[in-house]
Structures are given as C-alpha cells and as structure tokens.
Design a protein around this motif. Sequence first.
Motif, mmCIF file in Angstrom:
data_model
loop_
_atom_site.group_PDB
_atom_site.id
_atom_site.type_symbol
_atom_site.label_atom_id
_atom_site.label_comp_id
_atom_site.label_asym_id
_atom_site.label_seq_id
_atom_site.Cartn_x
_atom_site.Cartn_y
_atom_site.Cartn_z
ATOM 1 N N GLY A 223 -47.271 31.123 0.924
ATOM 2 C CA GLY A 223 -46.173 31.910 0.362
ATOM 3 C C GLY A 223 -45.051 31.026 -0.147
ATOM 4 O O GLY A 223 -44.489 31.260 -1.225
ATOM 5 N N ALA A 224 -44.714 29.997 0.620
ATOM 6 C CA ALA A 224 -43.659 29.076 0.195
ATOM 7 C C ALA A 224 -44.071 28.309 -1.052
ATOM 8 O O ALA A 224 -43.269 28.099 -1.964
ATOM 9 N N ALA A 225 -45.336 27.891 -1.093
ATOM 10 C CA ALA A 225 -45.819 27.169 -2.278
ATOM 11 C C ALA A 225 -45.801 28.084 -3.498
ATOM 12 O O ALA A 225 -45.408 27.666 -4.597
ATOM 13 N N PHE A 226 -46.191 29.327 -3.322
ATOM 14 C CA PHE A 226 -46.177 30.283 -4.420
ATOM 15 C C PHE A 226 -44.756 30.528 -4.912
ATOM 16 O O PHE A 226 -44.496 30.553 -6.114
ATOM 17 N N LEU A 227 -43.815 30.698 -3.979
ATOM 18 C CA LEU A 227 -42.414 30.916 -4.373
ATOM 19 C C LEU A 227 -41.831 29.684 -5.061
ATOM 20 O O LEU A 227 -41.065 29.804 -6.019
ATOM 21 N N GLY A 228 -42.195 28.500 -4.581
ATOM 22 C CA GLY A 228 -41.729 27.275 -5.235
ATOM 23 C C GLY A 228 -42.266 27.161 -6.650
ATOM 24 O O GLY A 228 -41.554 26.787 -7.577
ATOM 25 N N LEU A 229 -43.535 27.506 -6.811
ATOM 26 C CA LEU A 229 -44.158 27.489 -8.129
ATOM 27 C C LEU A 229 -43.511 28.514 -9.045
ATOM 28 O O LEU A 229 -43.197 28.228 -10.205
ATOM 29 N N VAL B 121 -39.808 30.001 -13.528
ATOM 30 C CA VAL B 121 -38.664 30.800 -13.987
ATOM 31 C C VAL B 121 -37.554 29.883 -14.491
ATOM 32 O O VAL B 121 -36.915 30.162 -15.514
ATOM 33 N N GLU B 122 -37.343 28.778 -13.808
ATOM 34 C CA GLU B 122 -36.323 27.813 -14.235
ATOM 35 C C GLU B 122 -36.696 27.205 -15.595
ATOM 36 O O GLU B 122 -35.856 27.087 -16.486
ATOM 37 N N LEU B 123 -37.963 26.842 -15.767
ATOM 38 C CA LEU B 123 -38.429 26.295 -17.046
ATOM 39 C C LEU B 123 -38.286 27.326 -18.156
ATOM 40 O O LEU B 123 -37.849 27.015 -19.264
ATOM 41 N N PHE B 124 -38.618 28.574 -17.872
ATOM 42 C CA PHE B 124 -38.476 29.649 -18.857
ATOM 43 C C PHE B 124 -37.015 29.808 -19.260
ATOM 44 O O PHE B 124 -36.702 29.974 -20.444
ATOM 45 N N GLY B 125 -36.103 29.761 -18.300
ATOM 46 C CA GLY B 125 -34.674 29.875 -18.598
ATOM 47 C C GLY B 125 -34.174 28.740 -19.469
ATOM 48 O O GLY B 125 -33.396 28.956 -20.408
ATOM 49 N N ILE B 126 -34.616 27.532 -19.168
ATOM 50 C CA ILE B 126 -34.204 26.369 -19.968
ATOM 51 C C ILE B 126 -34.724 26.506 -21.396
ATOM 52 O O ILE B 126 -33.993 26.277 -22.366
ATOM 53 N N GLU B 127 -35.996 26.882 -21.532
ATOM 54 C CA GLU B 127 -36.553 27.049 -22.867
ATOM 55 C C GLU B 127 -35.873 28.188 -23.623
ATOM 56 O O GLU B 127 -35.697 28.112 -24.833
ATOM 57 N N LEU B 128 -35.496 29.239 -22.923
ATOM 58 C CA LEU B 128 -34.797 30.351 -23.558
ATOM 59 C C LEU B 128 -33.433 29.904 -24.092
ATOM 60 O O LEU B 128 -33.041 30.247 -25.207
ATOM 61 N N GLN B 129 -32.715 29.102 -23.312
ATOM 62 C CA GLN B 129 -31.424 28.581 -23.767
ATOM 63 C C GLN B 129 -31.595 27.657 -24.970
ATOM 64 O O GLN B 129 -30.818 27.701 -25.917
ATOM 65 N N GLU B 130 -32.627 26.793 -24.924
ATOM 66 C CA GLU B 130 -32.878 25.903 -26.056
ATOM 67 C C GLU B 130 -33.220 26.691 -27.313
ATOM 68 O O GLU B 130 -32.754 26.364 -28.404
ATOM 69 N N GLN B 131 -34.035 27.721 -27.166
ATOM 70 C CA GLN B 131 -34.418 28.543 -28.309
ATOM 71 C C GLN B 131 -33.203 29.282 -28.875
ATOM 72 O O GLN B 131 -33.057 29.410 -30.084
ATOM 73 N N LEU C 101 -45.925 28.343 -21.060
ATOM 74 C CA LEU C 101 -47.322 28.771 -21.150
ATOM 75 C C LEU C 101 -48.279 27.645 -20.784
ATOM 76 O O LEU C 101 -49.298 27.870 -20.131
ATOM 77 N N GLU C 102 -47.927 26.437 -21.165
ATOM 78 C CA GLU C 102 -48.763 25.279 -20.828
ATOM 79 C C GLU C 102 -48.778 25.041 -19.314
ATOM 80 O O GLU C 102 -49.829 24.765 -18.735
ATOM 81 N N GLU C 103 -47.630 25.151 -18.672
ATOM 82 C CA GLU C 103 -47.569 24.975 -17.220
ATOM 83 C C GLU C 103 -48.339 26.067 -16.491
ATOM 84 O O GLU C 103 -49.019 25.806 -15.497
ATOM 85 N N LEU C 104 -48.263 27.302 -16.966
ATOM 86 C CA LEU C 104 -49.029 28.382 -16.345
ATOM 87 C C LEU C 104 -50.528 28.139 -16.486
ATOM 88 O O LEU C 104 -51.295 28.386 -15.546
ATOM 89 N N ALA C 105 -50.958 27.640 -17.628
ATOM 90 C CA ALA C 105 -52.376 27.332 -17.813
ATOM 91 C C ALA C 105 -52.808 26.196 -16.899
ATOM 92 O O ALA C 105 -53.903 26.238 -16.313
ATOM 93 N N ASN C 106 -51.961 25.174 -16.746
ATOM 94 C CA ASN C 106 -52.285 24.068 -15.837
ATOM 95 C C ASN C 106 -52.393 24.547 -14.398
ATOM 96 O O ASN C 106 -53.285 24.123 -13.656
ATOM 97 N N ARG D 157 -55.660 24.480 -11.848
ATOM 98 C CA ARG D 157 -55.628 23.824 -10.532
ATOM 99 C C ARG D 157 -55.978 24.778 -9.402
ATOM 100 O O ARG D 157 -56.573 24.365 -8.407
ATOM 101 N N LEU D 158 -55.608 26.040 -9.534
ATOM 102 C CA LEU D 158 -55.843 26.992 -8.458
ATOM 103 C C LEU D 158 -57.251 27.566 -8.454
ATOM 104 O O LEU D 158 -57.778 27.900 -7.397
ATOM 105 N N LEU D 159 -57.865 27.678 -9.615
ATOM 106 C CA LEU D 159 -59.217 28.238 -9.676
ATOM 107 C C LEU D 159 -60.242 27.144 -9.374
ATOM 108 O O LEU D 159 -60.077 25.996 -9.791
#
Length: 129
Positions: free
Chosen positions: A21-27, A32-42, A117-122, A126-128
């Motif tokens: 659970g902790a690993a999932f929340l950290g991931l 979410v942090e990466l998405f926010g940064i990319e949203l601000q850059e866009q 999207l690239e990080e989610l695919a990576n 790794r999980l499968l």
Amino acid sequence: MSIGESGPSATGTSSSSRRLGAAFLGLLHSHVELFGIELQEQKARTVSLLLFAGLALVFALLLLVGLSTLVLIVFWDTYRLTAIIGLCVFYTLAAIFCAMRLRAAIFDESSPFHGTLEELANDRERLLP
C-alpha cells in the motif's frame, strides 16, 4: 494455535500489505506530482505561444496594410485594377494556406503529457510478469 490467535504469517501478511500500500501510494504520489509539473509547463507554453502568435499577427497585418498601400500607390496610374486583383488573389491563397496549416496542426497534435504516460507504461511493464 486457535482461530483467535495471530501467528507470524498473519503479521507478515499485514506488514507486506502495508508495504504494498505504501509503495502504491508513493508511486501514485510521484505520478500526480509529475502530471502537475507537466500541466504547469504546458500552461506556460500555451500562454507564451498565444502571446507571440498575437503579436506576430498584429505586426504581420500592419506589414500587409503597408505593402498593399505601397503596391497600390506604385501602380495607381497604370495598372490599378490589375494590382487590386493581384493583391486579392495573393491574400486568398495566403488565407487558404494558413487554414490548411491550422487544420493540420489541430489534428496532428502530440500528447502534452508524454512524460506521465511514459512513466505509467514503464510501471506497468515492471509490475506485470
């Protein structure tokens, strides 16, 4: 062992589920942090593009008015009608070209959140197994 007692396997399962659970929340937090940064850059990129596109449009229109006036003044006495028709044809072709480029740019847009999207695919790889 009776049913009410908790043994080492119950503690191990509880601790591993907490770690999972902790690993999932950290991931999730990092994504979410990466998405926010990319949203601000866009957002900053879009505002900058709109500002410079607006300024370029204003200056281009001023240039077209000036050049059109110059062409009409030069050819006023001899080829007045030809000069007016030539300018109209040029503006029509330029408008069609710009409309086609705009249409191509609208329908050929790449993903603005490529990093997320690239990080989610990576992570999925790794999980499968």
